[in-house]
Design a protein around this motif. Structure first.
Motif, PDB file in Angstrom:
ATOM      1  N   GLY A   1     -36.857  42.599 -23.569  1.00  0.00           N
ATOM      2  CA  GLY A   1     -37.961  42.091 -22.746  1.00  0.00           C
ATOM      3  C   GLY A   1     -37.904  40.598 -22.491  1.00  0.00           C
ATOM      4  O   GLY A   1     -38.808  40.039 -21.876  1.00  0.00           O
ATOM      5  N   LYS A   2     -36.855  39.960 -22.939  1.00  0.00           N
ATOM      6  CA  LYS A   2     -36.768  38.504 -22.787  1.00  0.00           C
ATOM      7  C   LYS A   2     -35.922  38.158 -21.567  1.00  0.00           C
ATOM      8  O   LYS A   2     -34.908  38.811 -21.301  1.00  0.00           O
ATOM      9  N   LEU A   3     -36.336  37.111 -20.851  1.00  0.00           N
ATOM     10  CA  LEU A   3     -35.624  36.723 -19.639  1.00  0.00           C
ATOM     11  C   LEU A   3     -34.678  35.545 -19.892  1.00  0.00           C
ATOM     12  O   LEU A   3     -34.152  34.951 -18.953  1.00  0.00           O
ATOM     13  N   ASP A   4     -34.452  35.225 -21.127  1.00  0.00           N
ATOM     14  CA  ASP A   4     -33.607  34.074 -21.472  1.00  0.00           C
ATOM     15  C   ASP A   4     -32.161  34.516 -21.758  1.00  0.00           C
ATOM     16  O   ASP A   4     -31.775  35.650 -21.511  1.00  0.00           O
ATOM     17  N   ARG A   5     -31.396  33.633 -22.327  1.00  0.00           N
ATOM     18  CA  ARG A   5     -29.997  33.902 -22.625  1.00  0.00           C
ATOM     19  C   ARG A   5     -29.840  35.095 -23.584  1.00  0.00           C
ATOM     20  O   ARG A   5     -28.953  35.936 -23.429  1.00  0.00           O
ATOM     21  N   ASP A   6     -30.726  35.155 -24.578  1.00  0.00           N
ATOM     22  CA  ASP A   6     -30.624  36.262 -25.540  1.00  0.00           C
ATOM     23  C   ASP A   6     -30.854  37.607 -24.855  1.00  0.00           C
ATOM     24  O   ASP A   6     -30.130  38.582 -25.099  1.00  0.00           O
ATOM     25  N   GLY A   7     -31.880  37.675 -24.000  1.00  0.00           N
ATOM     26  CA  GLY A   7     -32.154  38.913 -23.274  1.00  0.00           C
ATOM     27  C   GLY A   7     -30.970  39.302 -22.396  1.00  0.00           C
ATOM     28  O   GLY A   7     -30.595  40.482 -22.312  1.00  0.00           O
ATOM     29  N   PHE A   8     -30.390  38.316 -21.735  1.00  0.00           N
ATOM     30  CA  PHE A   8     -29.188  38.544 -20.908  1.00  0.00           C
ATOM     31  C   PHE A   8     -28.110  39.230 -21.746  1.00  0.00           C
ATOM     32  O   PHE A   8     -27.525  40.241 -21.347  1.00  0.00           O
ATOM     33  N   ILE A   9     -27.855  38.646 -22.926  1.00  0.00           N
ATOM     34  CA  ILE A   9     -26.784  39.177 -23.790  1.00  0.00           C
ATOM     35  C   ILE A   9     -27.101  40.612 -24.214  1.00  0.00           C
ATOM     36  O   ILE A   9     -26.266  41.513 -24.120  1.00  0.00           O
ATOM     37  N   HIS A  10     -28.319  40.833 -24.666  1.00  0.00           N
ATOM     38  CA  HIS A  10     -28.665  42.179 -25.165  1.00  0.00           C
ATOM     39  C   HIS A  10     -28.551  43.223 -24.056  1.00  0.00           C
ATOM     40  O   HIS A  10     -28.041  44.311 -24.274  1.00  0.00           O
ATOM     41  N   ARG A  11     -29.036  42.899 -22.858  1.00  0.00           N
ATOM     42  CA  ARG A  11     -29.009  43.879 -21.763  1.00  0.00           C
ATOM     43  C   ARG A  11     -27.622  44.024 -21.158  1.00  0.00           C
ATOM     44  O   ARG A  11     -27.140  45.130 -20.925  1.00  0.00           O
ATOM     45  N   SER A  12     -26.992  42.907 -20.892  1.00  0.00           N
ATOM     46  CA  SER A  12     -25.756  42.945 -20.113  1.00  0.00           C
ATOM     47  C   SER A  12     -24.690  43.801 -20.789  1.00  0.00           C
ATOM     48  O   SER A  12     -24.024  44.613 -20.136  1.00  0.00           O
ATOM     49  N   TRP A  13     -24.546  43.648 -22.096  1.00  0.00           N
ATOM     50  CA  TRP A  13     -23.487  44.414 -22.777  1.00  0.00           C
ATOM     51  C   TRP A  13     -23.817  45.910 -22.808  1.00  0.00           C
ATOM     52  O   TRP A  13     -22.923  46.737 -22.753  1.00  0.00           O
TER      53      TRP A  13
ATOM     54  N   GLY B   1     -38.397  50.306 -52.642  1.00  0.00           N
ATOM     55  CA  GLY B   1     -39.351  49.624 -51.782  1.00  0.00           C
ATOM     56  C   GLY B   1     -38.880  49.552 -50.345  1.00  0.00           C
ATOM     57  O   GLY B   1     -37.952  50.248 -49.941  1.00  0.00           O
ATOM     58  N   SER B   2     -39.554  48.710 -49.572  1.00  0.00           N
ATOM     59  CA  SER B   2     -39.326  48.654 -48.127  1.00  0.00           C
ATOM     60  C   SER B   2     -39.211  47.210 -47.673  1.00  0.00           C
ATOM     61  O   SER B   2     -39.814  46.319 -48.267  1.00  0.00           O
ATOM     62  N   SER B   3     -38.428  46.983 -46.611  1.00  0.00           N
ATOM     63  CA  SER B   3     -38.356  45.638 -46.024  1.00  0.00           C
ATOM     64  C   SER B   3     -38.939  45.629 -44.623  1.00  0.00           C
ATOM     65  O   SER B   3     -38.848  44.612 -43.926  1.00  0.00           O
ATOM     66  N   GLY B   4     -39.483  46.762 -44.163  1.00  0.00           N
ATOM     67  CA  GLY B   4     -40.073  46.810 -42.832  1.00  0.00           C
ATOM     68  C   GLY B   4     -39.014  46.737 -41.737  1.00  0.00           C
ATOM     69  O   GLY B   4     -37.814  46.816 -41.990  1.00  0.00           O
ATOM     70  N   SER B   5     -39.504  46.538 -40.510  1.00  0.00           N
ATOM     71  CA  SER B   5     -38.601  46.618 -39.353  1.00  0.00           C
ATOM     72  C   SER B   5     -38.361  45.272 -38.678  1.00  0.00           C
ATOM     73  O   SER B   5     -37.604  45.193 -37.721  1.00  0.00           O
ATOM     74  N   GLU B   6     -39.019  44.237 -39.163  1.00  0.00           N
ATOM     75  CA  GLU B   6     -38.891  42.940 -38.484  1.00  0.00           C
ATOM     76  C   GLU B   6     -37.540  42.278 -38.771  1.00  0.00           C
ATOM     77  O   GLU B   6     -37.042  42.324 -39.890  1.00  0.00           O
ATOM     78  N   VAL B   7     -36.991  41.641 -37.743  1.00  0.00           N
ATOM     79  CA  VAL B   7     -35.806  40.789 -37.908  1.00  0.00           C
ATOM     80  C   VAL B   7     -36.139  39.461 -37.238  1.00  0.00           C
ATOM     81  O   VAL B   7     -36.424  39.419 -36.040  1.00  0.00           O
ATOM     82  N   GLU B   8     -36.117  38.401 -37.995  1.00  0.00           N
ATOM     83  CA  GLU B   8     -36.576  37.118 -37.474  1.00  0.00           C
ATOM     84  C   GLU B   8     -35.564  36.457 -36.554  1.00  0.00           C
ATOM     85  O   GLU B   8     -35.903  35.925 -35.502  1.00  0.00           O
ATOM     86  N   ARG B   9     -34.304  36.460 -36.932  1.00  0.00           N
ATOM     87  CA  ARG B   9     -33.352  35.575 -36.270  1.00  0.00           C
ATOM     88  C   ARG B   9     -32.534  36.260 -35.178  1.00  0.00           C
ATOM     89  O   ARG B   9     -32.312  37.466 -35.224  1.00  0.00           O
ATOM     90  N   GLU B  10     -32.052  35.464 -34.251  1.00  0.00           N
ATOM     91  CA  GLU B  10     -31.170  35.953 -33.188  1.00  0.00           C
ATOM     92  C   GLU B  10     -29.706  35.867 -33.622  1.00  0.00           C
ATOM     93  O   GLU B  10     -29.378  35.155 -34.576  1.00  0.00           O
ATOM     94  N   SER B  11     -28.860  36.568 -32.907  1.00  0.00           N
ATOM     95  CA  SER B  11     -27.462  36.635 -33.319  1.00  0.00           C
ATOM     96  C   SER B  11     -26.593  35.539 -32.687  1.00  0.00           C
ATOM     97  O   SER B  11     -25.468  35.309 -33.134  1.00  0.00           O
ATOM     98  N   HIS B  12     -27.092  34.911 -31.642  1.00  0.00           N
ATOM     99  CA  HIS B  12     -26.269  33.903 -30.975  1.00  0.00           C
ATOM    100  C   HIS B  12     -27.087  32.655 -30.673  1.00  0.00           C
ATOM    101  O   HIS B  12     -28.309  32.704 -30.667  1.00  0.00           O
TER     102      HIS B  12
END
Ligand code: FES
Length: 577
Positions: A18-30, A566-577
């Motif tokens: 849902g992001k229109l920035d560089r990260d969103g580009f990377i996630h969608r484009s590939w 136990g559980s760590s939930g589903s959140e991931v804070e950081r981006e990969s690039h």
């Protein structure tokens, strides 16, 4: 097509797409390299299909076909299906034991779900360890989750008789050793046992787990019993695909479904179906991931007084194909009536009582009525005593009634190799009243807690017509196995448990009714033996086996890693690039 993805904050996957920035580009484009149109990234639920397909897991070799039917359902409901692998554990192929890798697979499942842009997951599995491993991993993320099992094989057929996976292997191999079956006939049976794709057709661990997760409400009805090759299994897959999309919209998660009531129902159903003792360690491990207050003693508490209603091998005569035609699990749960907590929630959004209300029983032999059970009290018994301070288990439904109260002298084997080397020695000092004791097969000691607790009987006793003896170990046994077998002794030998102190000739008392397992040796003598115990050799100095030995918990805690509880939930804070 607008050419511009629309942010969809409600869905977890919008954090990627849902992001229109560089990260969103990377996630969608590939992802677009696979031919996905633009609008698939604009608010449609991304459904992971976690498949344990593998040619090396023959019980799961059809899961790629089943995944296609799940995909149909997901597409139809407006989602986007994305199949991903996360290890596969073939019970009959992996050495030294598939159980060694259950926790590893659970980690792969957990991190694959959390690290990827998915909103919910279908756990597609079969064969003993895959179902618990997948559920342990998914429970620690807690995104909307539904289980779809691969289904059992068709009945084995051999010379006009039904033969069952595993159960008849044990019977036939004992018959060969007793001189009652030729080697030629034994090998001929091999091709007659596994006639179709699917998991073991007996009430082994795979069938047990597929039915137990159905009883817990995390599958659609009839998940456990429909044969793998029956077209109705494909229909179930389609419906499962539809339902997971709805569950994502409803935000229905494992923590909403796998409640204390679900675990209590699972234990009761396990008793009624004559289910595997392996379910004990698996459910304890799953409960640990969810933070459910569920312990070894609950197996005894909830299972007590539950009748055996299902006449399937190894406790009975029939097979899973027969079980489905007789009505499957909904018919059993309906028959259990008030023993089941009908308010327990399910993935359908309805209480479990609604799912089983219309169930029917066909015929009277495969699924018995509550008025005519095979056994009045079929729950797994949890034993304690100075030989098992933290507990041990026995499945009375698969045992010889006359041996459930027994006192005998120990014949001790220090390892499974020691056992194999000496058990058929004509000079072995053993008789029908002896108790076979096997050490060194617990979670740390083997490592991996293999299915060797149902030790074959000495050949000289088989030849005299002896068919059962009391056996005690820190190992597990196959869900397809039978006999008066005390398992999961905790603490295990390698952890310094009292099992390490047993010597040849010691008197042991098994009292299942009293829930006692006692080594009749004075405490002073045991203390002296403990002082003299040699240090255990460190056989693994690197790799996964080392990690396993250092972190695996004892059987009474489910043999999960201490750092995975136990559980760590589903959140991931950081981006990969
Ligand atoms: Fe795979 Fe039994 S060996 S289910």
């Amino acid at each position: 097509m607008s050419g511009q993805p629309v942010p969809t904050p409600k869905l977890r996957s919008s954090r990627w797409y849902g992001k229109l920035d560089r990260d969103g580009f990377i996630h969608r484009s590939w992802m677009k390299s696979d031919g996905y149109p633009e609008d698939l990234f604009s608010g449609r639920p991304m459904v992971g299909i976690c498949s344990s397909w593998s040619d090396l897991t023959p019980c799961n070799s059809h899961l790629d076909e089943l995944a296609e039917h799940v995909k149909r359902g997901v597409w139809e409901a407006g989602g986007v299906p994305l199949v991903f692998p996360a290890m596969s554990l073939g019970e009959t192929q992996m050495l030294p034991t598939a159980m060694l890798f259950r926790n590893l697979m659970s980690m792969a499942v957990e991190e694959s779900i959390r690290g990827n842009p998915i909103d919910g997951v279908v756990l597609l599995g079969g064969c003993d360890k895959n179902t618990p491993a997948q559920l342990m991993g998914a429970a620690s993320v807690d995104l909307p989750t539904i289980v779809l099992s691969g289904g059992p094989k068709l009945n084995g057929q051999y010379r006009g008789e039904k033969i069952g996976s595993g159960t008849d292997v044990w019977k036939f191999s004992e018959a060969v050793r007793a001189g009652e079956m030729s080697s030629e006939a034994f090998l001929a049976a091999e091709s007659c046992m596994s006639r179709s794709k699917g998991f073991c057709n007996t009430m082994g661990t795979a069938s047990t787990m597929a039915l137990v997760v159905e009883a817990m409400g995390i599958t659609l009805p009839q998940n456990g019993a429909i044969p793998a090759v029956d077209s109705r299994r494909a229909v179930l897959a389609h419906l499962t695909g539809r339902r997971i999309v709805e569950m994502i919209h409803e935000d229905l998660r494992p923590s909403d479904i796998l409640t204390g009531a679900a675990f209590a129902n699972a234990v009761r159903v396990n008793a009624a179906i004559g289910g595997s003792t392996n379910a004990v360690v698996h459910l304890l491990a799953i409960a640990g991931r969810l933070g459910i207050d569920f312990e070894l003693g609950d197996w005894d508490r909830f299972g007590k007084g539950v009748p055996l209603l299902v006449n399937l091998m190894p406790a009975g005569e029939h097979l899973m194909e027969d079980f489905y035609y007789a009505g499957g699990l909904p018919a059993v749960m309906k028959e259990l009536g008030d023993l089941i907590d009908g308010d327990a929630p399910t993935v359908s959004g309805l209480p479990i009582s609604d799912q089983v209300a219309a169930a029917e029983r066909f015929g009277s032999d495969v699924i018995r009525s509550g008025d005519e059970p095979i056994l009045d009290d079929a729950g797994i018994a949890v034993l304690h005593g100075n030989l098992a301070p933290d507990g041990a288990v026995i499945k009375p439904a698969a045992a010889t009634a006359a041996l459930l109260q027994h006192t005998g002298r120990a014949v001790v084997f220090e390892s499974i190799e020691d056992f194999k080397e000496r058990i058929d020695d004509p000079g072995l000092d053993v008789d029908a009243d002896s108790i076979l004791v096997l050490k060194g097969c617990g979670p740390q000691g083997y490592p991996g807690m293999p299915e060797v607790g149902n030790m074959p009987l000495p050949q000289k006793l088989l030849e005299r017509g002896i068919t059962d003896m009391v056996r005690i170990s820190d190992a597990r046994m196959s869900g397809t196995a039978y006999g008066t077998v005390v398992l999961h002794v905790s603490p295990e030998t390698a952890a310094g448990g009292p099992l390490a102190l047993v010597e040849n000739g010691d008197v042991i008392t098994l009292d299942v009714a009293g829930r006692v397992l006692q080594l009749e040796v004075p405490e002073d003598d045991l203390a002296a033996r403990r002082e003299a115990l040699p240090a255990l050799p460190q056989e693994y100095d690197r790799g996964y086996a080392r990690l396993y030995i250092d972190h695996v918990q004892q059987a009474h805690l489910g043999a999960d890693f201490d750092f995975l509880v136990g559980s760590s939930g589903s959140e991931v804070e950081r981006e990969s690039h």
